[in-house]
Write a protein that holds these residues in place. Sequence first.
Motif, PDB file in Angstrom:
ATOM      1  N   LEU B 180       0.706  -0.889   0.239  1.00 39.28           N
ATOM      2  CA  LEU B 180       0.117  -0.362   0.057  1.00 39.28           C
ATOM      3  C   LEU B 180       0.576   0.995  -0.352  1.00 39.28           C
ATOM      4  O   LEU B 180       1.688   1.255   0.414  1.00 39.28           O
ATOM      5  CB  LEU B 180      -0.989   0.355   1.239  1.00 39.28           C
ATOM      6  N   ARG B 182       0.835   5.522  -0.890  1.00 43.83           N
ATOM      7  CA  ARG B 182       0.369   6.833  -1.376  1.00 43.83           C
ATOM      8  C   ARG B 182      -0.255   7.189  -2.607  1.00 43.83           C
ATOM      9  O   ARG B 182      -0.975   7.106  -3.113  1.00 43.83           O
ATOM     10  CB  ARG B 182       1.174   8.500  -0.965  1.00 43.83           C
ATOM     11  N   LYS B 183       1.147   6.702  -3.209  1.00 43.43           N
ATOM     12  CA  LYS B 183       1.159   6.637  -5.063  1.00 43.43           C
ATOM     13  C   LYS B 183       1.679   5.797  -5.385  1.00 43.43           C
ATOM     14  O   LYS B 183       2.686   5.464  -4.634  1.00 43.43           O
ATOM     15  CB  LYS B 183       1.003   8.026  -5.687  1.00 43.43           C
ATOM     16  N   PRO B 184       1.554   5.160  -6.668  1.00 40.34           N
ATOM     17  CA  PRO B 184       1.749   4.113  -7.127  1.00 40.34           C
ATOM     18  C   PRO B 184       3.470   5.161  -7.769  1.00 40.34           C
ATOM     19  O   PRO B 184       3.962   5.984  -7.748  1.00 40.34           O
ATOM     20  CB  PRO B 184       1.135   3.859  -9.130  1.00 40.34           C
ATOM     21  N   GLU B 186       6.464   5.093  -5.131  1.00 44.25           N
ATOM     22  CA  GLU B 186       6.221   5.477  -4.027  1.00 44.25           C
ATOM     23  C   GLU B 186       6.970   3.863  -3.344  1.00 44.25           C
ATOM     24  O   GLU B 186       6.087   4.063  -3.824  1.00 44.25           O
ATOM     25  CB  GLU B 186       5.894   6.513  -3.079  1.00 44.25           C
ATOM     26  N   HIS B 189       3.764   2.183   2.185  1.00 44.50           N
ATOM     27  CA  HIS B 189       3.502   2.725   4.121  1.00 44.50           C
ATOM     28  C   HIS B 189       3.061   0.949   4.656  1.00 44.50           C
ATOM     29  O   HIS B 189       3.466   0.988   5.550  1.00 44.50           O
ATOM     30  CB  HIS B 189       2.610   3.564   4.584  1.00 44.50           C
ATOM     31  N   ALA B 235      -3.503   2.573  13.733  1.00 41.97           N
ATOM     32  CA  ALA B 235      -4.109   2.792  12.166  1.00 41.97           C
ATOM     33  C   ALA B 235      -2.950   2.259  11.525  1.00 41.97           C
ATOM     34  O   ALA B 235      -3.457   1.397  10.089  1.00 41.97           O
ATOM     35  CB  ALA B 235      -4.329   4.201  12.125  1.00 41.97           C
ATOM     36  N   ALA B 236      -1.986   2.591  11.474  1.00 37.49           N
ATOM     37  CA  ALA B 236      -0.589   2.084  11.186  1.00 37.49           C
ATOM     38  C   ALA B 236      -0.652   0.096  10.808  1.00 37.49           C
ATOM     39  O   ALA B 236      -0.158  -0.631   9.896  1.00 37.49           O
ATOM     40  CB  ALA B 236       0.905   2.510  10.957  1.00 37.49           C
ATOM     41  N   ILE B 239      -3.936  -1.548   8.787  1.00 40.55           N
ATOM     42  CA  ILE B 239      -2.935  -0.998   7.208  1.00 40.55           C
ATOM     43  C   ILE B 239      -2.862  -2.060   7.295  1.00 40.55           C
ATOM     44  O   ILE B 239      -2.930  -2.576   6.597  1.00 40.55           O
ATOM     45  CB  ILE B 239      -2.553   0.439   7.054  1.00 40.55           C
ATOM     46  N   GLU B 242      -4.142  -5.747   6.956  1.00 43.70           N
ATOM     47  CA  GLU B 242      -5.350  -5.816   5.866  1.00 43.70           C
ATOM     48  C   GLU B 242      -4.551  -6.020   4.914  1.00 43.70           C
ATOM     49  O   GLU B 242      -4.349  -7.243   4.359  1.00 43.70           O
ATOM     50  CB  GLU B 242      -5.926  -4.214   5.191  1.00 43.70           C
ATOM     51  N   ARG B 246      -5.041  -9.971   2.861  1.00 44.18           N
ATOM     52  CA  ARG B 246      -5.179  -9.611   1.217  1.00 44.18           C
ATOM     53  C   ARG B 246      -4.240 -11.152   1.031  1.00 44.18           C
ATOM     54  O   ARG B 246      -5.014 -11.550  -0.157  1.00 44.18           O
ATOM     55  CB  ARG B 246      -4.213  -8.475   1.206  1.00 44.18           C
TER      56      ARG B 246
END
Lengths: 778, 253
Positions: B180, B182-184, B186, B189, B235-236, B239, B242, B246
């Motif tokens: 995951l 922030r954007k492809p 990068e 996180h 929260a981290a 994630i 999660e 998957r």
Amino acid sequence: MDGGQGVGASVLRKEDDRYLRGRGIYIADIKPAGTRELAFVRTPLAHARIRAIRKPQGFEHAVFVASDLAGVRPIVANSALPGFKPSAQDVLAQDRVRHVGEAVAVCVAATRAEAEDLAELVEVEYEELPAVSDMLAARAQDAPLLHPAWGDNVFLSTHVDIGEASVRDGAPIVVRRTLRTARQHMAPIEGRGLVAEWDSRLDQLVLHTASQMPHIVRSGLAECLGLPEEAVRVIAPDVGGGFGYKGILLPEEVVAGFLARHLGHPVRWIEDRREALTGGANCREHHYELTAYADRDGRLIALDALATVDAGAYSIYPFSACLEAAQVASILPGPYDFAAYRCSTWSAATNKPPILPYRGVARAGVAYAMETMMDAIAREAGLEPHEVRLRNLIPPEAMPFDNITNKHFDSGDYPQCLRRVVEAIDVPAFRARQREATGPVRLGLGMAIFCEQAAHGTSVYSGWGIPMVPGYEQATARLSPDGGLELRVGIQSHGQGLETTLAQVAHSVLGVPIERVRVVHGDTGVTPYSTGTWGSRCMVMAGGAVAQACTELATRIARIGAQLLQVAEDDVVVADGCVRGPSGSVSIREVAHTFYRRPQDLPDNANPGGLEITAGYKAVRDSGTFSYAAHACIVSVDTRSGEIRILDYAICEDGGVLVNPMIVDGQVIGGVAQGIGTALYEEMAFDAAGQPSAATLADYALPGASEVPVLRIDHMETPSPYTRFGQKGIGEGGAIGPPAAIANAVNDALAGLGARVDRLPITAERVVAAVMAAEGVS
Amino acid sequence: MKAPAFDLALPESLAQAAQLLASPDSRAMGGGQSLGPMLNLRATRPALVVKLTGLPDLIGVEDASDAVTLGAATTHAQIADGLTPDLEGGVLARIASGIAYRAVRNRGTIGGSLCHADPAADWLTTLTALDAVVLTSTRPIALSAFVTGPYRTILAPGEIVRAVRVPRPAPGFAWSYHKLCRKPGEFAHAMVAGLRASSGLRLAIGALGGPPLLLRDAEASIGVAETSLSFLEPAARRIQLEAMSRVLAELAA
Ligand SMILES: Cc1cc2nc3c(=O)[nH]c(=O)nc-3n(C[C@H](O)[C@H](O)[C@H](O)COP(=O)(O)OP(=O)(O)OC[C@H]3O[C@@H](n4cnc5c(N)ncnc54)[C@H](O)[C@@H]3O)c2cc1C
């Protein structure tokens, strides 16, 4: 007006030929013989007293500190607003540093690398002081003081109370929100930069600088250096993006201006990404506490707001430290009509870079605040968000309209604009899809409607009393002997496409093909004075000035043309590049040839001023044009991972008469990309010691191609009654709407879980944290 | 910022390179995609930079029945473009094509990536799950023992990574990798890679600020991971879990 090349035509941009071939000339492409490079020694501490600075032995001649800059004055940007406290910013800090990245010394060497080697050897002894890194903490009683003489950390506070908003507690709907936006860095692809050279022949400082406002920089530079203005020439070459980041007189410009004269050789400074990020995160940081009162049917009765803006350490030249916060109070009501309003604002001084106005100045935050309240009311009232907005928008029949804070809306049909995006999104169909999506991935719809005041002039800015008040905008139009047209304007075009659109304006008046129109800009040596490119003013102001100059030029052309045609002056018109008489025509080219090369053929009464005119322009009313837009988007939110996707984004924009619709679309798309950054990605956090969190673009997330969806853009074209062609400024709107629309969409998606995110950017972690809070997990 | 002055050596043999790199003032360079920025930021200031990508020992690949071996100088782009041997199903090509952007992939190397030991690096986490072995100028080192901390490895001064050996899992294996970002392009996180094969289940969780966390067989459960990741912000952590769910779901499918 014709559809071929004039106002209204989507012609390709003239400047793109050189840009797309990589033939533009930017500041880093300029290096006169003998140039030496500068590297600044910058403080790593956010707040400290300077005890001593020691130059490296043997290099004393190549290192300069404040006391070496004889006669140089600090940068002061005052405001006439009552109670404003000015700051004095030394161009090299003398006894105190107030934000990370502030310059303390400058080193001169043959290359940048060697100048940096030298900078590392400069020893600065600091006495660290407690830092103020949060704007709310800055306002606390016992906060450490940035400018001790002030007694507090507030540049300016303002208060308005209209119609007793404070006593609306009996309203059937009362909603409250506390919202926060992040400090951002504007991140133009090209950073700042300059080359300063003393021309001994002209006894003149020539400063090439990546600036949006060369004339303002010249005035400020002359003041700080104690030079007469004619001894300073400022040239902004191709500039790789501004957005407000380059709308400032820089300490570096003053230092370099001094050094060029003192050292007798050119000096150059090219800002690097690290300097820009660590010392240049300087915009957008707002905090709001809002209460809205409404009727059962969603009609807004009153709005009560407390707004704080983190203004950073100094008041910058020319916009001052209060432009953002003080503006919040007057623009928060947006396009809504309601009767009672109370708002207090604070421009808080903190140990962070001084705040600069960024594309959509204050409005991105304000629209986020106001549109969040509209959705909150809708939820309480059990109405669709657009229904509530439609009940509160200024109706078209009320135009022109003076709103609760005396903003004068020139024209427009806001309800229609909103209805168009609601239709584009197909709200009922979306709601049906949304009801089905009850799994971990939720769907949300968000919208925003807002206005963009542009090209506001003397009457508005004289009230601010900042170092710059726009007056008449001027343009020079001159024909060349072979019939080409040169336009000289004091603004600077750095992405707006003004080399094309101003040529289109001239074409509309004279009919000269745009290929033969050359727009000269960004150079104080050859253009009329202008406050420059900011506030979406150029198409209205420089466009108006070009039209005026061309119109006056047409009169002179007509007289000569009439003589050549042997008809009366009253019987000719200038159009399509010709002077047309009852039974024949003569080209402007022939007229020009006659004036310059065959003056023996001129009529006796030809204007001896010739085919060159400088004319001035002001809009019929200079309180500004009001462009506006409605944005609506659909997002999906994965409530487990926090991933957000923008599935659809529709815009309806009314920018008055569009001079070049293709360029307007480009402005909207670029603005939306930045707005998406504000909404979802960009944040420069500062820790308690005032240290910025990012030094490279690996840590400061900017949206890229993969983050910007295909936008569906629709236009309305309600002319402004006050401008030359009915055009309005449209440069900023794209950036204003997305934070509000996207935040509303995300919160709509989360509403079913009882979760909500009340700060920007909405990161994955913030979404997940909100979901966990709603679940009662911490 | 600009790098301080340094000398550049282009050695012709592994021995010569090792000798140059024995000095604490020298630094190896692969594709320069991480070292370049560090030099410019003056975060590292070697007197000598030793460019390794021309060394025959670091170039080339070997395709054996039990393992794929890739020279350390193999670029992400070569792997992504399928120019090198791969595991069944193009596992390595898919990983490589998700690293950074094309321009970085064109120069960045698999060896450089492992030696740089960025906690969020793709190869580090995925190859840990795949049980890869780093072959250096002097010894083989299991990847799970290679990284000692953020940006730190157990390489000795002068020790050079020559190649990476990726064992071929027995046919019928299942592979899953989720990150995951922030954007492809990068750094991620949250990242989890999982391999289910006849030899068992291996799950590597990356982007934890240090070496990846390797969970094997029965340990590879959400419950164990939740406890092991208790040092993360809630929260981290959620994630990361999660991403792990998957991967587990995909491996089970
Ligand atoms: C914009 C950007 C985005 C990126 N995004 C990602 C991403 O999403 N995921 C990801 O995994 N990576 C990412 N990277 C890092 C990229 O994969 C690099 O290529 C990699 O980290 C380093 O490989 P290199 O060959 O360039 O090594 P270099 O930069 O040359 O060297 C890195 C380190 O390894 C040492 N070294 C190199 N080769 C050897 C060797 N053979 N033996 C011993 N020591 C050696 C060097 O001394 C140095 O310390 C990104 C990089 C950039 C610039």
